[in-house]
Design a protein around this motif. Sequence first.
Motif, PDB file in Angstrom:
ATOM      1  N   HIS A 178     -11.983  34.183  42.580  1.00  9.04           N
ATOM      2  CA  HIS A 178     -11.524  34.983  41.443  1.00  9.04           C
ATOM      3  C   HIS A 178     -10.004  34.947  41.256  1.00  9.04           C
ATOM      4  O   HIS A 178      -9.428  35.836  40.625  1.00  9.04           O
ATOM      5  N   CYS A 205     -16.631  38.840  36.983  1.00  7.67           N
ATOM      6  CA  CYS A 205     -15.822  39.924  37.553  1.00  7.67           C
ATOM      7  C   CYS A 205     -15.062  40.703  36.479  1.00  7.67           C
ATOM      8  O   CYS A 205     -14.447  41.708  36.771  1.00  7.67           O
ATOM      9  N   CYS A 247     -15.418  35.497  33.190  1.00  9.35           N
ATOM     10  CA  CYS A 247     -16.017  35.524  34.533  1.00  9.35           C
ATOM     11  C   CYS A 247     -16.852  36.790  34.705  1.00  9.35           C
ATOM     12  O   CYS A 247     -16.636  37.791  34.012  1.00  9.35           O
ATOM     13  N   CYS A 271     -11.170  32.603  35.860  1.00 17.82           N
ATOM     14  CA  CYS A 271     -11.237  32.547  37.327  1.00 17.82           C
ATOM     15  C   CYS A 271     -11.587  31.134  37.790  1.00 17.82           C
ATOM     16  O   CYS A 271     -12.321  30.402  37.128  1.00 17.82           O
TER      17      CYS A 271
HETATM   18 ZN    ZN Z   1     -13.707  36.308  38.419  1.00 19.22          ZN
END
Ligand code: ZN
Length: 316
Positions: free
Chosen positions: A162, A174, A172, A179
Amino acid sequence: MYTIGIDVGGTNLKAGLVNEAFEIVDAKKMPLVWESPEKFAGDLCALATALVEKNGISRDQVQYIGMGVPGVVDVNKGTIVKTVNIPIRNMPVAEMIQRSWDIPVYLGNDADCAALGEFYHFANKDIESLILVTLGTGVGTGIILNGKILRGFNGCAGEGGHMVIVSGGEQCTCGRRGCWERYASASGLIRLTRIAMEQNRSSAMWHVAEGRLEQVDGRTAFTAAREGDDAAKEVVDQYLTYLAEGITNLVNLLQPEVVCIGGGVSNEADEALLFPLQKKVEALRYDKDADRHTLLAKAHLGNDAGIIGAALLGRE
Ligand SMILES: [Zn+2]
């Protein structure tokens, strides 16, 4: 004496009986079917029991159980804080296992365990630091510095996948964009391959994928590139550049003695993957004038790394 290493995967629970040289003597697995924390702990105990019984050893000969989990663990409390694939929250798994197995139980993150396994078995045993980069659905990184897993103060460190390498890039899971794992994972490679295929209707990649974008996998571009297809060569080169950018970030930041590449993509021949990657990192790295450089190598334990690394947790 033996130890038991448990690898909690996305779909399976795997346990291995591990000897003092940290080699797997025997392993067993079962499908991961989530019902409750009690059932989960019970399945882990059943696997461990089945292993010792099958191999005719007594429980006294098992020093401890180590367990690698895909998520965040609290090493000191022996709890699984949360996992990515099963709905576990703050589960005191060590204590639950100890109700039927009265020996120490150690927990670790699965990527950290795999890195610990590769670190222990790396050909040059004198090394103190190693980073394992696993290329799969995402990019997993496990960081070993001074012989110890880098966990961070809250257990969440080592998420190299990440690091942003393209500001404002691909979305992404996240929440951020760009990332490293959106570009350097097998999924990232598949995306790059499909885009190039749509732009090059005569590329050999179509032949390799039997004319269907859904058939594209992490090998498609590598296979077509080997046949001399220019569009495929470009995909592979672009992919390796993304991979090299992240690896160089890790090298510049931490200067580990070794960076190992694992996961499905790493099975490509050295001429196609490792050697061009080494060249790219060599060209990008900050420390060109240093006497000694990080060795970029392939991981060699494969799927066994998780079990072996889990079995090493008590030794760390
Ligand atoms: Zn990420």
